[in-house]
Enzyme design. Structure first.
Site, short mmCIF file in Angstrom:
data_model
loop_
_atom_site.label_atom_id
_atom_site.label_comp_id
_atom_site.label_asym_id
_atom_site.label_seq_id
_atom_site.Cartn_x
_atom_site.Cartn_y
_atom_site.Cartn_z
N GLY A 8 36.54 75.21 13.84
CA GLY A 8 35.38 76.05 13.61
C GLY A 8 34.08 75.35 13.98
O GLY A 8 33.07 75.48 13.28
N GLY A 12 27.68 77.57 12.79
CA GLY A 12 27.47 77.26 11.38
C GLY A 12 27.62 75.80 11.02
O GLY A 12 27.14 74.90 11.72
N SER A 134 35.70 76.14 -1.33
CA SER A 134 34.59 76.91 -1.87
C SER A 134 34.59 76.85 -3.38
O SER A 134 35.65 76.74 -4.01
CB SER A 134 34.70 78.38 -1.42
OG SER A 134 33.67 79.16 -2.01
N TYR A 157 39.12 86.14 0.12
CA TYR A 157 38.53 84.86 0.53
C TYR A 157 38.68 83.83 -0.59
O TYR A 157 39.09 82.68 -0.35
CB TYR A 157 37.06 85.08 0.87
CG TYR A 157 36.27 83.82 1.15
CD1 TYR A 157 36.19 83.30 2.43
CD2 TYR A 157 35.59 83.15 0.13
CE1 TYR A 157 35.46 82.15 2.69
CE2 TYR A 157 34.85 82.00 0.38
CZ TYR A 157 34.79 81.51 1.66
OH TYR A 157 34.07 80.37 1.92
#
Length: 262
Positions: A8, A12, A134, A157
């Site tokens: 990724g 970001g 997270s 998520y």
């Protein structure tokens, strides 16, 4: 200087991490799904760009094979790629493997990639796996792992991120004493990234906050030998109770192994 693979890396936090590590002189292997953005980051950092769609298990395996063909060692793997909450009201999506999308990308892909790359990570005296998890976590229903009942993108998520944390603890225990450290973190809350914009949330933290916390886990020598931990930013914290239940983690791992044949 370390050889670091970032998934990724085209946007970001992954992009910011790549730029920061390049400034420090590290050798970068950059994964992304968007070819154009990935090429831009590769040009800016001098890194090698490897494109793959981590929603597909075959693509995860292909990425691992390509890395293994190119390199004989790897110092750091940063599992950063993720699918966010989605736009408000987005329907449940399945991958071509028949797996709920967020479970596939946020949990099964990093789990599989980490294990496929272990031969390279075992070569150096010390290596690190950093899982970008997270603080947003939700309990996992093993009887409805694919969330066929009452789907919600935010909950999907959060469940997948808790599963990633469970796997962090499992892999750290498996690799104890090998020199490969495995840790996870919540880098920062709702940074101004594409994932947050798509979900129509207002940013809370800066990208710089998340970068600082993630960079610390990648390169800080003070963390040599530290493994099996979860960090909220730069502070070690606890997570939901399921992650500390060995029986639950074993059951979850068995489901994951069956889905990925690993």
């Amino acid at each position: 200087m370390a050889r670091v693979l970032i998934t990724g890396a085209s946007d970001g936090l992954g992009r910011a991490l790549a730029l920061a590590l390049a400034e420090q002189g590290h050798e970068l292997v950059l994964h992304g799904r968007h070819a154009g953005r990935l090429a831009e980051v590769a040009r800016a950092t001098g890194g090698v760009a490897l494109r793959a769609d981590l929603a597909e298990l075959a693509e995860v395996r292909r990425l691992a094979a390509e890395v293994t063909d190119r390199y004989d060692t790897l110092d750091v793997l940063v599992n950063n790629a993720a699918v966010g909450f989605g736009a408000p009201g987005s329907p449940r999506e399945l991958t071509s493997d028949g797996i709920e999308l967020r479970l596939a990308v946020n949990y099964l892909a990093p789990r599989l990639l980490s294990r496929l790359l272990l031969p390279l990570l075992r070569k150096p005296a010390r290596a690190r796996i950093v899982n970008v998890a997270s603080i947003g976590q939700a309990d996992i229903d093993l009887d409805d792992l694919m969330m066929a009942d009452g789907y919600d993108g935010i909950r999907a998520y959060r469940r997948a991120k808790l599963a990633m944390i469970c796997d962090t603890f499992d892999l750290a225990a498996e690799l104890a004493g090998t020199g490969v450290a495995v840790n996870c973190l919540h880098p920062a809350t709702l940074m101004p990234t594409t994932l947050v914009r798509v979900a129509e949330f207002a940013p809370v933290s800066t990208l710089e906050q998340g970068l600082r916390a993630t960079l610390r886990l990648v390169v800080d020598p003070a963390l040599d030998g530290v493994t099996g931990r979860y960090f909220d930013g730069e502070r070690e914290e606890r997570v939901r109770a399921q992650a500390y239940d060995p029986a639950f983690r074993a059951a979850l791992a068995a489901r994951a192994a069956a889905l990925t044949d690993s």
